[in-house]
Write a protein that holds these residues in place. Structure first.
Motif, short mmCIF file in Angstrom:
data_model
loop_
_atom_site.label_atom_id
_atom_site.label_comp_id
_atom_site.label_asym_id
_atom_site.label_seq_id
_atom_site.Cartn_x
_atom_site.Cartn_y
_atom_site.Cartn_z
N ALA A 123 35.63 49.80 46.64
CA ALA A 123 34.38 50.50 46.95
C ALA A 123 33.18 49.59 46.73
CB ALA A 123 34.25 51.76 46.10
N GLU A 124 33.21 48.79 45.64
CA GLU A 124 32.12 47.85 45.39
C GLU A 124 32.04 46.81 46.50
OE1 GLU A 124 32.97 46.36 41.50
OE2 GLU A 124 32.06 48.09 40.49
N LYS A 125 33.19 46.29 46.92
CA LYS A 125 33.22 45.32 48.01
C LYS A 125 32.67 45.96 49.30
CE LYS A 125 37.13 42.60 46.35
NZ LYS A 125 38.53 42.23 46.61
N LEU A 126 33.11 47.18 49.58
CA LEU A 126 32.63 47.87 50.77
C LEU A 126 31.14 48.16 50.68
CD1 LEU A 126 35.54 50.38 51.52
CD2 LEU A 126 34.90 48.35 52.82
N ALA A 127 30.66 48.47 49.50
CA ALA A 127 29.23 48.74 49.33
C ALA A 127 28.42 47.49 49.65
CB ALA A 127 28.94 49.23 47.92
N LYS A 128 28.90 46.34 49.19
CA LYS A 128 28.21 45.09 49.50
C LYS A 128 28.28 44.79 50.99
CE LYS A 128 28.91 42.96 44.99
NZ LYS A 128 29.60 41.92 44.24
N MET A 166 44.72 54.98 36.16
CA MET A 166 43.63 54.06 35.83
C MET A 166 43.71 52.80 36.69
SD MET A 166 41.54 55.25 33.62
CE MET A 166 40.72 53.89 32.85
N LYS A 167 44.90 52.28 36.89
CA LYS A 167 45.08 51.09 37.72
C LYS A 167 44.65 51.41 39.17
CE LYS A 167 48.55 47.69 39.04
NZ LYS A 167 49.96 47.28 38.94
N LYS A 168 45.06 52.55 39.66
CA LYS A 168 44.71 52.98 41.01
C LYS A 168 43.20 53.16 41.13
CE LYS A 168 45.78 56.69 44.28
NZ LYS A 168 46.51 57.96 44.45
N PHE A 169 42.57 53.76 40.11
CA PHE A 169 41.13 53.98 40.11
C PHE A 169 40.38 52.66 40.09
CE2 PHE A 169 37.17 54.54 37.70
CZ PHE A 169 36.50 55.41 38.54
N LYS A 170 40.85 51.69 39.27
CA LYS A 170 40.19 50.39 39.21
C LYS A 170 40.27 49.68 40.56
CE LYS A 170 40.69 49.56 34.27
NZ LYS A 170 41.35 48.76 33.23
N GLN A 171 41.40 49.77 41.24
CA GLN A 171 41.55 49.15 42.56
C GLN A 171 40.60 49.82 43.57
OE1 GLN A 171 45.71 49.57 43.44
NE2 GLN A 171 46.26 47.62 42.48
N GLU A 172 40.54 51.12 43.54
CA GLU A 172 39.65 51.84 44.45
C GLU A 172 38.19 51.52 44.16
OE1 GLU A 172 40.63 55.98 44.13
OE2 GLU A 172 42.49 55.75 45.25
N LEU A 173 37.84 51.41 42.87
CA LEU A 173 36.48 51.07 42.48
C LEU A 173 36.12 49.66 42.95
CD1 LEU A 173 33.95 51.97 40.95
CD2 LEU A 173 34.95 50.97 38.88
N SER A 174 37.04 48.74 42.79
CA SER A 174 36.81 47.37 43.24
C SER A 174 36.60 47.32 44.75
CB SER A 174 37.99 46.49 42.83
OG SER A 174 37.86 45.20 43.36
#
Length: 191
Positions: free
Chosen positions: A55-60, A45-53
């Protein structure tokens, strides 16, 4: 038949060894299994949250970058079309100048320069070279050793008697320079 029995025996022995290994493995209690699963889930979950964060930064960032890339692409296309238009404009101008000067317009694409001034300079240089080459070719033809027909008469400037006395080299030269006259004289000399 013995091979088949041997294979079956080997398979049974392999299966027994695998079963023994499984039995020798450590057995976990339900609490231990729950703890292992819980710690694994927390890590994932910690790894997924970091990847999601990320990914959101990269999307922006990628949206901004996409916009920048699209603008750059449009600018490059515009510059390319502008350069193509300028080239076509220069080529048309070169064609006009060549035509006006009485030079072959087929050379227009070759004579293009970076701008109108350089194109004009290229045409002027070409004109001088072209006229020199034409003059040299005319001089070579005149120097060829035969006199062309005068006016519209069919009387050749070289007589049949002169043709008969010509050596091979002179006849070859006449053939190259005036094939019609050569054929007429040859035909008359053979008759």
């Amino acid at each position: 038949m013995d091979n088949l029995q041997d294979k079956e025996l080997e398979q049974q022995q392999e299966q027994q060894q695998a079963d023994e290994q499984q039995q020798e493995e450590k057995k976990f209690s339900q609490e231990e299994v729950d703890g292992i699963i819980k710690s694994r889930l927390e890590r994932e979950m910690k790894k997924f949250k970091q990847e999601l964060s990320e990914a959101e930064k990269l999307a922006k960032l990628s949206e901004e970058e996409k916009a920048k890339l699209e603008i750059e692409k449009i600018q490059k296309e515009l510059e390319s079309e502008k350069a193509q238009f300028q080239k076509e404009k220069l080529e048309m101008e070169a064609t006009k100048i060549l035509s006006k000067e009485g030079l072959p317009v087929d050379f227009a694409p070759v004579l293009l320069g970076a701008d109108a001034e350089q194109t004009k300079a290229n045409i002027d240089t070409f004109k001088a070279s072209f006229q020199d080459a034409v003059q040299k070719a005319v001089d070579e033809k005149i120097k060829g050793g035969y006199t062309p027909k005068t006016g519209a008469s069919d009387v050749p400037a070289i007589t049949v008697e002169q043709f008969k006395t010509m050596d091979f080299e002179a006849r070859t030269q006449l053939f190259n320079e005036n094939p019609e006259l050569y054929k007429k004289l040859r035909d008359k000399a053979q008759a």
